[in-house]
Design a protein around this motif. Structure first.
Motif, PDB file in Angstrom:
ATOM      1  N   LYS A 191     -15.286  61.646 -45.301  1.00  0.00           N
ATOM      2  CA  LYS A 191     -15.577  61.428 -43.927  1.00  0.00           C
ATOM      3  C   LYS A 191     -14.431  61.741 -43.138  1.00  0.00           C
ATOM      4  N   GLY A 192     -13.488  61.428 -43.317  1.00  0.00           N
ATOM      5  CA  GLY A 192     -12.207  61.878 -42.692  1.00  0.00           C
ATOM      6  C   GLY A 192     -12.012  63.459 -42.596  1.00  0.00           C
ATOM      7  N   ILE A 193     -12.210  63.956 -43.588  1.00  0.00           N
ATOM      8  CA  ILE A 193     -12.088  65.488 -43.856  1.00  0.00           C
ATOM      9  C   ILE A 193     -13.210  66.229 -42.831  1.00  0.00           C
ATOM     10  N   ALA A 194     -14.426  65.719 -42.934  1.00  0.00           N
ATOM     11  CA  ALA A 194     -15.491  65.937 -42.215  1.00  0.00           C
ATOM     12  C   ALA A 194     -15.398  66.157 -40.958  1.00  0.00           C
ATOM     13  N   VAL A 195     -14.717  65.311 -40.155  1.00  0.00           N
ATOM     14  CA  VAL A 195     -14.281  65.098 -38.912  1.00  0.00           C
ATOM     15  C   VAL A 195     -13.391  66.118 -38.566  1.00  0.00           C
ATOM     16  N   HIS A 211      -2.934  69.513 -34.870  1.00  0.00           N
ATOM     17  CA  HIS A 211      -2.143  69.282 -36.029  1.00  0.00           C
ATOM     18  C   HIS A 211      -2.933  67.921 -36.812  1.00  0.00           C
ATOM     19  N   VAL A 212      -2.890  67.945 -38.090  1.00  0.00           N
ATOM     20  CA  VAL A 212      -3.370  66.640 -38.800  1.00  0.00           C
ATOM     21  C   VAL A 212      -2.382  65.629 -39.124  1.00  0.00           C
ATOM     22  N   VAL A 213      -2.757  64.160 -38.967  1.00  0.00           N
ATOM     23  CA  VAL A 213      -1.872  63.267 -39.214  1.00  0.00           C
ATOM     24  C   VAL A 213      -2.524  62.505 -40.172  1.00  0.00           C
ATOM     25  N   GLY A 214      -1.877  62.461 -41.457  1.00  0.00           N
ATOM     26  CA  GLY A 214      -2.647  61.861 -42.645  1.00  0.00           C
ATOM     27  C   GLY A 214      -2.292  60.299 -42.245  1.00  0.00           C
ATOM     28  N   LEU A 226      -5.450  65.247 -49.283  1.00  0.00           N
ATOM     29  CA  LEU A 226      -5.191  65.891 -47.885  1.00  0.00           C
ATOM     30  C   LEU A 226      -4.767  67.378 -47.875  1.00  0.00           C
ATOM     31  N   ARG A 227      -3.782  67.514 -48.764  1.00  0.00           N
ATOM     32  CA  ARG A 227      -3.080  68.839 -48.582  1.00  0.00           C
ATOM     33  C   ARG A 227      -3.971  70.123 -49.166  1.00  0.00           C
ATOM     34  N   ARG A 228      -4.728  69.520 -49.960  1.00  0.00           N
ATOM     35  CA  ARG A 228      -5.875  70.421 -50.566  1.00  0.00           C
ATOM     36  C   ARG A 228      -6.856  70.904 -49.793  1.00  0.00           C
ATOM     37  N   GLU A 229      -7.358  69.748 -48.895  1.00  0.00           N
ATOM     38  CA  GLU A 229      -8.382  69.808 -47.859  1.00  0.00           C
ATOM     39  C   GLU A 229      -7.964  70.499 -46.422  1.00  0.00           C
ATOM     40  N   VAL A 230      -6.717  70.292 -46.250  1.00  0.00           N
ATOM     41  CA  VAL A 230      -6.260  70.278 -44.662  1.00  0.00           C
ATOM     42  C   VAL A 230      -5.386  71.600 -44.838  1.00  0.00           C
ATOM     43  N   LEU A 235       0.339  67.938 -40.811  1.00  0.00           N
ATOM     44  CA  LEU A 235       1.741  68.033 -40.140  1.00  0.00           C
ATOM     45  C   LEU A 235       2.760  66.815 -40.870  1.00  0.00           C
ATOM     46  N   VAL A 236       2.050  65.563 -41.097  1.00  0.00           N
ATOM     47  CA  VAL A 236       2.764  64.607 -41.463  1.00  0.00           C
ATOM     48  C   VAL A 236       1.877  63.534 -42.066  1.00  0.00           C
ATOM     49  N   THR A 237       2.207  62.428 -42.688  1.00  0.00           N
ATOM     50  CA  THR A 237       1.543  61.322 -42.967  1.00  0.00           C
ATOM     51  C   THR A 237       2.057  60.062 -42.904  1.00  0.00           C
ATOM     52  N   VAL A 238       1.412  59.087 -42.810  1.00  0.00           N
ATOM     53  CA  VAL A 238       1.806  57.735 -42.399  1.00  0.00           C
ATOM     54  C   VAL A 238       1.259  56.721 -43.569  1.00  0.00           C
TER      55      VAL A 238
END
Length: 329
Positions: A191-195, A211-214, A226-230, A235-238
């Motif tokens: 769902k997150g990737i769909a948005v 920029h995507v923030v995981g 996330l790396r595969r899909e985005v 940009l960065v992950t939390v």
């Protein structure tokens, strides 16, 4: 710099936008925070209790004042009643700046003290009123935000941070083009990737710096997903934060105690936002503003106001830092 935080509902965009606001405030950077989400939680995320958050003045309730102030002496706008959410500024319009006091801020902004002795000016769109239920859409509430962004001049070392409404609802107006940088908060889920994919597709033709923030990353598998899909948009992950959990329980620690990895993530966001200043194009910004105004005028604005709203466009006017000073209050 105008910064938007977007993402699926529940992705953590309000939490991350509040952390970024704290990061900027700790660096003593002039900024204004805006809660433009239908779920008004930014005030609480910045430490306000429920009663104080409920007392924040809604921008939508002050829309007549905002229109009248911004109209100034612009001869192309016959009255504030003919202004809609996309009305662009022109010669004679009053413009807003971050480091000033004006009637709009006096009516709509309130200072929120943060735990480390800093503070931020916060504005909110406001919740649905009883009279809105069943007859109004939420996008009528964010009209005040869009008008203010259309009339705002901000510099390199000044920030407006907007917590946007969830998902693709951000595209119900042209406000998604008002930002130098858009941070899309994505969980490592389908769902997150769909948005993310939907947002990127809608924004593709408008030069949006995305920029995507995981968020809510629990291990290498989440990161690999996330790396595969985005791809390069990540940009960065939390990850998990005890600081955030304590804050959400109403016991906010000092911001200095935020985990080093998460502080580093906020610095990465800051660097990405700062770098977008070099790509700022005031002419394109003004052109996109006019584009959406003409679309809204033809679609519904002319019929609603009884005026030819295309005539409000000043073809010689380009919003920018060299634009003439605003009229006196």
């Amino acid at each position: 710099m105008k910064i938007a935080f977007v993402g699926k509902g529940g992705s953590g965009k309000t939490t991350l936008s509040s952390l970024f606001i704290r990061h900027l405030a700790a660096a003593r950077i002039p900024l204004i925070a805006v809660d433009a989400d239908i779920n008004q939680h930014l005030g609480a995320a910045l430490g306000l209790d429920e009663a104080a958050a409920a007392e924040l003045p809604p921008m939508g309730a002050h829309l007549p004042l905002i229109k009248d102030y911004l109209r100034g002496t612009n001869p192309r706008i016959a009255s504030a009643d003919t202004m809609i959410k996309t009305t662009p500024p022109g010669e004679g319009s009053r413009l807003l700046r971050i480091r000033e006091d004006n009637p709009v801020y006096a009516a709509c902004a309130r200072s929120v003290a943060l735990e480390d002795g800093t503070g931020v000016r916060l504005m909110v769109t406001g919740l649905f009123a009883e009279g809105d239920l069943g007859v109004a859409c939420y996008h009528s509430k964010v009209a005040a935000v869009e008008l203010c962004l259309n009339h705002l001049i901000d510099g390199r070392d000044e920030y407006v941070v907007v917590d946007m409404t969830a998902g693709s609802d951000s595209f119900a107006s042209g406000m998604f083009t008002r930002f130098d940088t858009t941070f899309l908060v994505a969980e490592p889920t389908r769902k997150g990737i769909a948005v993310y994919r939907q947002y990127k597709e809608y924004a593709r033709d408008f030069g949006i710096a995305l920029h995507v923030v995981g968020n809510k990353i629990q291990g290498p598998d989440d990161l690999d997903f996330l790396r595969r899909e985005v791809g390069d948009d990540l940009l960065v992950t939390v990850g998990h934060s005890d600081w955030v959990r304590s804050m959400e329980k109403g016991r906010p620690p000092r911001f200095d105690d935020l985990e080093p990895a998460n502080r580093h993530a906020l610095s990465t966001l800051h660097e990405a936002a700062d770098s977008s200043y070099e790509r700022r194009d005031w002419e394109r910004y003004t052109r996109q503003m006019v584009h959406f105004h003409l679309k809204n005028a033809e679609s519904w604005g002319n019929a609603r106001t009884g005026a030819d709203l295309a005539s409000q466009v000043d073809p010689a006017f380009v919003l920018g830092e060299r634009t003439a000073a605003p009229l006196p209050v």
